[in-house]
Design a protein around this motif. Structure first.
Motif, mmCIF file in Angstrom:
data_model
loop_
_atom_site.group_PDB
_atom_site.id
_atom_site.type_symbol
_atom_site.label_atom_id
_atom_site.label_comp_id
_atom_site.label_asym_id
_atom_site.label_seq_id
_atom_site.Cartn_x
_atom_site.Cartn_y
_atom_site.Cartn_z
ATOM 1 N N HIS A 63 50.717 44.275 23.226
ATOM 2 C CA HIS A 63 52.108 44.330 23.655
ATOM 3 C C HIS A 63 52.780 45.606 23.169
ATOM 4 N N ARG A 64 52.223 46.212 22.131
ATOM 5 C CA ARG A 64 52.813 47.447 21.620
ATOM 6 C C ARG A 64 52.482 48.637 22.509
ATOM 7 N N LEU A 65 51.415 48.502 23.269
ATOM 8 C CA LEU A 65 51.015 49.604 24.142
ATOM 9 C C LEU A 65 52.018 49.793 25.261
ATOM 10 N N GLU A 66 52.095 51.021 25.753
ATOM 11 C CA GLU A 66 52.908 51.225 26.935
ATOM 12 C C GLU A 66 52.004 51.193 28.144
ATOM 13 N N LEU A 67 52.020 50.067 28.823
ATOM 14 C CA LEU A 67 51.155 49.918 29.985
ATOM 15 C C LEU A 67 51.742 50.690 31.158
ATOM 16 N N GLU A 68 50.901 51.395 31.863
ATOM 17 C CA GLU A 68 51.377 52.267 32.937
ATOM 18 C C GLU A 68 51.188 51.650 34.311
ATOM 19 N N GLY A 69 50.402 50.620 34.399
ATOM 20 C CA GLY A 69 50.173 50.048 35.721
ATOM 21 C C GLY A 69 49.030 49.065 35.677
ATOM 22 N N GLN A 70 48.705 48.563 36.824
ATOM 23 C CA GLN A 70 47.659 47.550 36.878
ATOM 24 C C GLN A 70 47.064 47.503 38.268
ATOM 25 N N GLU A 71 45.848 46.994 38.328
ATOM 26 C CA GLU A 71 45.214 46.674 39.596
ATOM 27 C C GLU A 71 44.905 45.208 39.566
ATOM 28 N N ARG A 72 45.032 44.572 40.703
ATOM 29 C CA ARG A 72 44.841 43.130 40.696
ATOM 30 C C ARG A 72 44.104 42.667 41.944
ATOM 31 N N ALA A 73 43.251 41.686 41.762
ATOM 32 C CA ALA A 73 42.509 41.114 42.887
ATOM 33 C C ALA A 73 42.434 39.600 42.720
ATOM 34 N N VAL A 74 42.436 38.897 43.843
ATOM 35 C CA VAL A 74 42.291 37.443 43.851
ATOM 36 C C VAL A 74 41.116 37.076 44.739
ATOM 37 N N GLU A 75 40.262 36.210 44.234
ATOM 38 C CA GLU A 75 39.166 35.736 45.072
ATOM 39 C C GLU A 75 38.824 34.307 44.713
ATOM 40 N N LEU A 76 38.072 33.690 45.613
ATOM 41 C CA LEU A 76 37.627 32.324 45.388
ATOM 42 C C LEU A 76 36.366 32.309 44.537
ATOM 43 N N SER A 133 48.971 34.167 56.613
ATOM 44 C CA SER A 133 47.717 34.884 56.851
ATOM 45 C C SER A 133 46.560 34.097 56.260
ATOM 46 N N THR A 134 45.525 33.944 57.029
ATOM 47 C CA THR A 134 44.378 33.135 56.635
ATOM 48 C C THR A 134 43.161 34.034 56.507
ATOM 49 N N TYR A 135 42.722 34.251 55.275
ATOM 50 C CA TYR A 135 41.600 35.163 55.013
ATOM 51 C C TYR A 135 40.323 34.387 54.755
ATOM 52 N N ARG A 136 39.214 34.889 55.263
ATOM 53 C CA ARG A 136 37.916 34.292 54.965
ATOM 54 C C ARG A 136 37.652 34.403 53.480
ATOM 55 N N ALA A 137 37.500 33.260 52.814
ATOM 56 C CA ALA A 137 37.315 33.306 51.365
ATOM 57 C C ALA A 137 35.907 33.754 50.994
ATOM 58 N N ASP A 138 34.968 33.627 51.913
ATOM 59 C CA ASP A 138 33.602 33.984 51.546
ATOM 60 C C ASP A 138 33.380 35.488 51.548
ATOM 61 N N THR A 139 34.134 36.218 52.371
ATOM 62 C CA THR A 139 33.867 37.651 52.491
ATOM 63 C C THR A 139 34.956 38.527 51.888
ATOM 64 N N CYS A 140 36.050 37.921 51.407
ATOM 65 C CA CYS A 140 37.197 38.733 51.010
ATOM 66 C C CYS A 140 37.564 38.606 49.532
ATOM 67 N N ARG A 141 37.895 39.730 48.939
ATOM 68 C CA ARG A 141 38.630 39.787 47.680
ATOM 69 C C ARG A 141 39.987 40.382 48.016
ATOM 70 N N LEU A 142 41.050 39.654 47.751
ATOM 71 C CA LEU A 142 42.368 40.180 48.076
ATOM 72 C C LEU A 142 42.822 41.118 46.964
ATOM 73 N N THR A 143 43.207 42.328 47.333
ATOM 74 C CA THR A 143 43.754 43.258 46.349
ATOM 75 C C THR A 143 45.200 43.547 46.707
ATOM 76 N N PHE A 144 45.947 43.961 45.712
ATOM 77 C CA PHE A 144 47.391 44.057 45.879
ATOM 78 C C PHE A 144 47.881 45.473 45.671
ATOM 79 N N GLY A 145 47.862 46.213 46.736
ATOM 80 C CA GLY A 145 48.467 47.536 46.676
ATOM 81 C C GLY A 145 47.687 48.478 45.794
ATOM 82 N N ASP A 146 47.926 49.765 45.991
ATOM 83 C CA ASP A 146 47.197 50.733 45.188
ATOM 84 C C ASP A 146 47.962 51.067 43.929
ATOM 85 N N THR A 147 48.539 50.032 43.333
ATOM 86 C CA THR A 147 48.993 50.132 41.966
ATOM 87 C C THR A 147 49.986 51.236 41.724
#
Lengths: 247, 247
Positions: B174-187, A225-239
């Motif tokens: 590290h002592r905390l009990e983490l319940e989840g996370q949100e993550r994003a990747v961008e250029l 999958s090729t995402y436009r890097a200028d307009t997109c922030r990729l997020t990963f699932g609703d956690t």
DNA sequence: CCAAAGGATTGGTCTTGACCAAGAGGGGGG
DNA sequence: CCCCCCTCTTGGTCAAGACCAATCCTTTGG
């Protein structure tokens, strides 16, 4: 002598210019507003147009600006948060955010993909192309490579190419019980065909998401999958809460 | 009239040049090999140096080349597959792939991070900086923002900054009990301080991974990790099987 | 034998100037 | 009234040349 000692490491002009422009964008411009043209901006800042363009290119890379030939340079809206996880194959597609069209042919996969297929690099595969739209704009284009062995139910049938066949492949894939996936994200530049799909110029920066789907112990499909890097922030699932342990 | 109809959409020179160079890299060069210098390459292809550089910049963006002033342009090795999931905080760090140094101060987080913190934008936070090494090279630098409220055990104590304090914050986390996370990747493009950590020039392309960690219903920490886009492929965990359903 | 000085090499920055191609918009003809 | 064509504006491409800064390597001096 008289100079203060600020210039220990002289800052390139285009870098300073980028900072100035960036601040101006925050304080003096609104989203969608059009900037003065490049020649005038260059004159105003007393630099060559090439130097100004270097600054603009940086800001475009960061998603702050949008430039279109014949039109002008406008202030870009914040990036879309585009959900890519846990795997597009399992994504129903919300309204205003869906995969469109699914053309299908028998093109050979690139070497990097062929190496992932369990059937060997010469096995026949379906190549399904689809495009993802968000808020009316194309944000991604994807090539899905499916070995014929993964979808035996339709081999030979529906010999016509096009979107009908593509959708048939996707339908068959959804019937599979996928056991897991591997995923990678990296920076790339758009090939000519991808750029056309994404309404960008060839070479535009893109985020390439490679997903390898497993079923019954083998690679059932590979999606690039090729995402436009200028307009997109990729997020990963609703956690969905993930189990994390303390170190 | 006599011209064949090939030039419907004339290809930019730098684009064609990039293709030619890319093919040459595959067939005639080996990893680490040094290319002729820019002036000679430009002369050899009969283009201006600026045009040649445009092609080289594309190839560098794709991780094919590595350029260093005063040294030359070399053929880059394939990108590292750098594992970033499910969350660096829970990653012990394999040999030859670990987080190093953890300096700590009280710097205010950027606005985008402050907006994620449950305690409000003015609450005091620890700012922990660390750097990730792979195969002896820096591949990422990270700023971890931890509200004082998340690690009450050490508030006021260990008033000295530096790596000792940073490690203390990590230990408490590290002592905390983490319940989840949100993550994003961008250029993004490397800020001056990040570029120095990553041994790159300011503005170098980077993949910015923003992770928000939750504990007890609130945001316990926010990590902003900056990966070198030229040398890294981000991978996401070793694929614990994920439940996928059919459409 | 080692360290400092100096030059050669290489990529990085910057300028000036020119032309090309994609859109936008206006004016004229149907 | 609508559509086509022409023109103007705007960003995209390309050239040629100059100088700067990081690096490497040789030379020189202790």
């Amino acid at each position: 002598m008289g100079t203060t000692q600020v210039d220990a490491v002289p800052e390139p002009k285009y870098w300073h210019l980028k900072t100035v422009l960036s601040d101006a964008l925050d304080s003096e411009f609104t989203v969608g507003e059009i900037l003065p043209n490049e020649r005038e901006l260059a004159a105003r800042f007393g630099v060559a147009r090439a130097t100004l363009r270097q600054a603009l290119e940086q800001l475009e890379l960061e998603g702050r600006l949008q430039r279109r030939r014949g039109v002008g340079t406008t202030v870009a809206p914040p990036r879309f948060g585009v959900d890519v996880g846990p795997g597009e194959l399992s994504w129903p597609g919300a309204p205003d955010d869906a995969w469109q069209t699914a053309d299908c042919e028998e093109a050979a996969p690139p070497a990097s993909v062929a190496a992932m297929l369990s059937e060997g690099p010469d096995a026949p595969v379906h190549s399904v192309r689809r495009t993802r739209m968000t808020h009316g704009q194309p944000v991604a284009t994807e090539m899905l490579y499916v070995p014929h062995a993964s979808v035996p139910g339709m081999s030979g049938i529906e010999s016509a190419g096009g979107s009908a066949r593509g959708r048939a492949v996707l339908r068959e894939l959804h019937r599979l019980e996928l056991e897991g996936q591997e995923r990678a994200v990296e920076l790339g530049s758009a090939r000519a065909d991808d750029a056309r799909q994404l309404d960008r110029l060839p070479g535009a920066p893109v985020l390439v998401v490679t997903t390898r789907y497993f079923a019954q112990g083998v690679t059932a499909a590979v999606a690039v999958s090729t995402y436009r890097a200028d307009t997109c922030r990729l997020t990963f699932g609703d956690t969905a809460p993930v189990a994390l342990m303390a170190g």
